[in-house]
Structures are given as C-alpha cells and as structure tokens.
Scaffold this active site. Structure first.
Site, PDB file in Angstrom:
ATOM      1  N   SER A   9      11.632  46.726  -6.429  1.00  0.00           N
ATOM      2  CA  SER A   9      11.375  47.323  -5.105  1.00  0.00           C
ATOM      3  C   SER A   9      12.131  48.640  -5.018  1.00  0.00           C
ATOM      4  O   SER A   9      13.361  48.659  -5.157  1.00  0.00           O
ATOM      5  CB  SER A   9      11.868  46.389  -4.006  1.00  0.00           C
ATOM      6  N   ASP A  35       8.118  49.304   0.000  1.00  0.00           N
ATOM      7  CA  ASP A  35       8.379  48.637   1.277  1.00  0.00           C
ATOM      8  C   ASP A  35       8.135  49.599   2.433  1.00  0.00           C
ATOM      9  O   ASP A  35       8.866  50.571   2.589  1.00  0.00           O
ATOM     10  CB  ASP A  35       9.833  48.156   1.324  1.00  0.00           C
ATOM     11  N   HIS A  64       4.049  46.566   0.559  1.00  0.00           N
ATOM     12  CA  HIS A  64       4.490  45.495   1.465  1.00  0.00           C
ATOM     13  C   HIS A  64       4.613  46.094   2.859  1.00  0.00           C
ATOM     14  O   HIS A  64       5.561  46.810   3.160  1.00  0.00           O
ATOM     15  CB  HIS A  64       5.846  44.951   0.968  1.00  0.00           C
ATOM     16  N   GLY A 149      13.718  43.935   6.283  1.00  0.00           N
ATOM     17  CA  GLY A 149      14.248  45.132   6.930  1.00  0.00           C
ATOM     18  C   GLY A 149      15.265  45.891   6.104  1.00  0.00           C
ATOM     19  O   GLY A 149      15.387  47.100   6.233  1.00  0.00           O
ATOM     20  N   PHE A 150      15.976  45.180   5.198  1.00  0.00           N
ATOM     21  CA  PHE A 150      17.025  45.852   4.432  1.00  0.00           C
ATOM     22  C   PHE A 150      17.149  45.263   3.034  1.00  0.00           C
ATOM     23  O   PHE A 150      16.906  44.064   2.828  1.00  0.00           O
ATOM     24  CB  PHE A 150      18.363  45.712   5.162  1.00  0.00           C
ATOM     25  N   GLY A 152      19.695  44.428  -0.343  1.00  0.00           N
ATOM     26  CA  GLY A 152      21.093  44.033  -0.520  1.00  0.00           C
ATOM     27  C   GLY A 152      21.565  42.875   0.339  1.00  0.00           C
ATOM     28  O   GLY A 152      22.773  42.646   0.453  1.00  0.00           O
ATOM     29  N   ASP A 178      10.854  37.624  -2.256  1.00  0.00           N
ATOM     30  CA  ASP A 178      11.408  38.957  -2.026  1.00  0.00           C
ATOM     31  C   ASP A 178      12.644  38.883  -1.155  1.00  0.00           C
ATOM     32  O   ASP A 178      12.591  38.389  -0.035  1.00  0.00           O
ATOM     33  CB  ASP A 178      10.322  39.788  -1.313  1.00  0.00           C
ATOM     34  N   GLY A 179      13.789  39.362  -1.724  1.00  0.00           N
ATOM     35  CA  GLY A 179      15.015  39.406  -0.944  1.00  0.00           C
ATOM     36  C   GLY A 179      16.115  38.595  -1.587  1.00  0.00           C
ATOM     37  O   GLY A 179      16.012  37.383  -1.772  1.00  0.00           O
ATOM     38  N   GLY A 200      15.308  44.413  -5.721  1.00  0.00           N
ATOM     39  CA  GLY A 200      15.674  45.802  -5.448  1.00  0.00           C
ATOM     40  C   GLY A 200      17.065  46.097  -5.970  1.00  0.00           C
ATOM     41  O   GLY A 200      17.234  46.617  -7.084  1.00  0.00           O
ATOM     42  N   SER A 201      18.087  45.728  -5.197  1.00  0.00           N
ATOM     43  CA  SER A 201      19.465  46.082  -5.555  1.00  0.00           C
ATOM     44  C   SER A 201      19.875  45.494  -6.899  1.00  0.00           C
ATOM     45  O   SER A 201      20.559  46.173  -7.682  1.00  0.00           O
ATOM     46  CB  SER A 201      20.436  45.644  -4.457  1.00  0.00           C
TER      47      SER A 201
HETATM   48  C1  DX5 Z   1      13.417  43.827   2.414  1.00  0.00           C
HETATM   49  C2  DX5 Z   1      12.395  44.265   1.404  1.00  0.00           C
HETATM   50  C3  DX5 Z   1      12.794  43.955  -0.004  1.00  0.00           C
HETATM   51  C4  DX5 Z   1      14.108  44.560  -0.425  1.00  0.00           C
HETATM   52  C5  DX5 Z   1      14.685  43.678  -1.504  1.00  0.00           C
HETATM   53  O1  DX5 Z   1      12.846  43.723   3.665  1.00  0.00           O
HETATM   54  O2  DX5 Z   1      11.161  43.659   1.669  1.00  0.00           O
HETATM   55  O3  DX5 Z   1      11.784  44.322  -0.913  1.00  0.00           O
HETATM   56  O4  DX5 Z   1      13.920  45.824  -0.887  1.00  0.00           O
HETATM   57  O5  DX5 Z   1      15.947  44.144  -1.820  1.00  0.00           O
HETATM   58  P1  DX5 Z   1      17.018  43.206  -2.503  1.00  0.00           P
HETATM   59  O6  DX5 Z   1      16.396  42.736  -3.789  1.00  0.00           O
HETATM   60  O7  DX5 Z   1      18.170  44.114  -2.705  1.00  0.00           O
HETATM   61  O8  DX5 Z   1      17.293  42.064  -1.566  1.00  0.00           O
END
Ligand code: DX5
Length: 218
Positions: A9, A35, A64, A149-150, A152, A178-179, A200-201
């Site tokens: 992501s 995202d 997404h 929403g975020f 990490g 996801d997340g 993502g992170s």
């Molecule tokens: C959060 C996003 C995710 C986010 C995942 O709302 O939908 O795709 O980027 O990030 P990590 O993998 O860092 O939780």
C-alpha cells in the site's frame, strides 16, 4: 485456496519520491494498492486519481475507496488505470446499490471488491454474497484488520474468525486483509484463509523491502 497475492500500500511510501518507491517493490509484488480517502468516510485525506495516473508500473492497480460516494469516483480511477476497485459496504449499505456499483465497475473492465470494517459483521454481506447465481458478485472481499484511515496501526486479531468463516463459505473468493499486516499477522491471516495481503508500513519502513515481501509469502 486461491493463489496468494502480496499488495503493498503506497500510503506508507515517501510521497516525495513516489515513483522510486514503487520501483523498489514492484519486482517482488503482485498488486499495488492506492488508498483513496475523502476526509469524510474516514478521518484522513490521501490522494486522488491524478496522483495514481502519475505512477508508472506494470503492477495491477488496486483502488481502495474509503469514500462516502464511491459511485462518483469510479470513472476517474478507471481512466487513471485501475485494474481493481473496492468500495465499503458501510458507505453503500443497500444491496441493490451494491449490485449496481459492482456492475458499473465490471462494465468498465475492472474487477470489483467490497470491504467491511473490523466492527462490521459478515451478516452485512450475506444478501450480496448469497444472492441467486447470475446476480452481480464481487471477485474480492476486503476484511479490514484496522479501522480505516491511517497506516501504522495495530492489527485487530478478533477479525480472524470472520476471515475463517468467509473462507469456509466461499472457497474460491479472493479474501484480502489490510491493516497492521506483517510477517506474524500475515501468517495468522493466511492460516485463517486470506489470500491477498495488503501491507504498508511493514514493507515501506523495512530496511530490506524484498526480504519483507518474501517473508509475507513464506
Ligand atoms: C488504512 C489503509 C491501509 C494502510 C495499511 O486505512 O487502508 O492500506 O495503508 O498500512 P499498514 O500496513 O501500515 O497498517
């Protein structure tokens, strides 16, 4: 169990060098998630279609949509190169509206997904997924493992039984999570039945991104 896909992501990438960031993971990845946040459906604003259009990659682009009115965003993301588009059941609770949106996404040549937040029960998807054959169906269900929403955030473990039930009822469905996905939580999700891991992170903050992605596969 359908083939495993790893989907970085870009929300956790360094936006100042986005193309370089994408190039650094593309050889080891299957999809790339974009995202899209409207600051209304989720308490954050991310990026629109022009940013996605600027990214040069052969990876299928997975959009997404964390927005209140997903139907209004489809055309611009298709035009910007989307291969797959996911919207949230919480934003489109009506079954007929869900079907119409899936038909719209399919008519544009993309695959369709429907997402549910951690607190949303699988019951919310029963009318759609258990509809008579021939009615519009998503290729993918996204089980959010954080509140959207975020990046990490911490992984919400009580989503795992929901994934297992979905896999039991739908052996061929693509189940995305996801997340908070990392080597450990990714493994738990795969054991529960997920076959598309968004991270993502864990990937973009890793010193060795190739190793991180391969760890999600092993
Ligand atoms: C959060 C996003 C995710 C986010 C995942 O709302 O939908 O795709 O980027 O990030 P990590 O993998 O860092 O939780």
């Amino acid at each position: 169990m359908p083939k495993l896909l790893i989907t970085p992501s870009i929300l956790s990438a360094d936006f100042a060098k986005l193309q370089e960031e994408v190039n650094s993971i593309a050889p080891y990845s299957d999809w790339l998630q974009v995202d899209v946040m409207d600051g209304h459906f989720v308490p954050n604003l991310s990026f629109g279609a022009p940013v996605m259009k600027a990214i040069k990659t052969d990876l299928p682009l997975d959009v997404h949509l964390m927005v209140t009115n997903p139907a209004e965003r489809i055309d611009e993301f298709v035009e910007a190169g989307a291969s797959h588009i996911t919207f949230h059941a919480e934003a489109v609770p009506d079954i007929e509206d869900q079907r119409t949106l899936i038909e719209m996404i399919h008519a544009k040549g993309c695959t369709a997904g429907i997402a549910i937040n951690p607190d949303t029960s699988l019951q919310a998807l029963v009318p759609l997924l258990h509809a008579p054959s021939g009615s519009a169906q998503p290729e993918l269900v996204l089980c959010m493992t954080v509140h959207p929403g975020f990046g990490g955030q911490g992984f919400i473990e009580n989503v795992l039984p929901k994934i297992a039930m979905l896999r039991k009822n739908h052996p061929d469905l693509m189940i995305q999570v996801d997340g908070g996905i990392n080597e450990e939580t990714g493994k738990m999700c795969r054991e529960a039945g997920a076959n598309n891991l968004v991270a993502g992170s864990y990937i973009f903050k890793s010193k060795d991104r190739r190793k991180a992605i391969e760890a999600l596969r092993s």
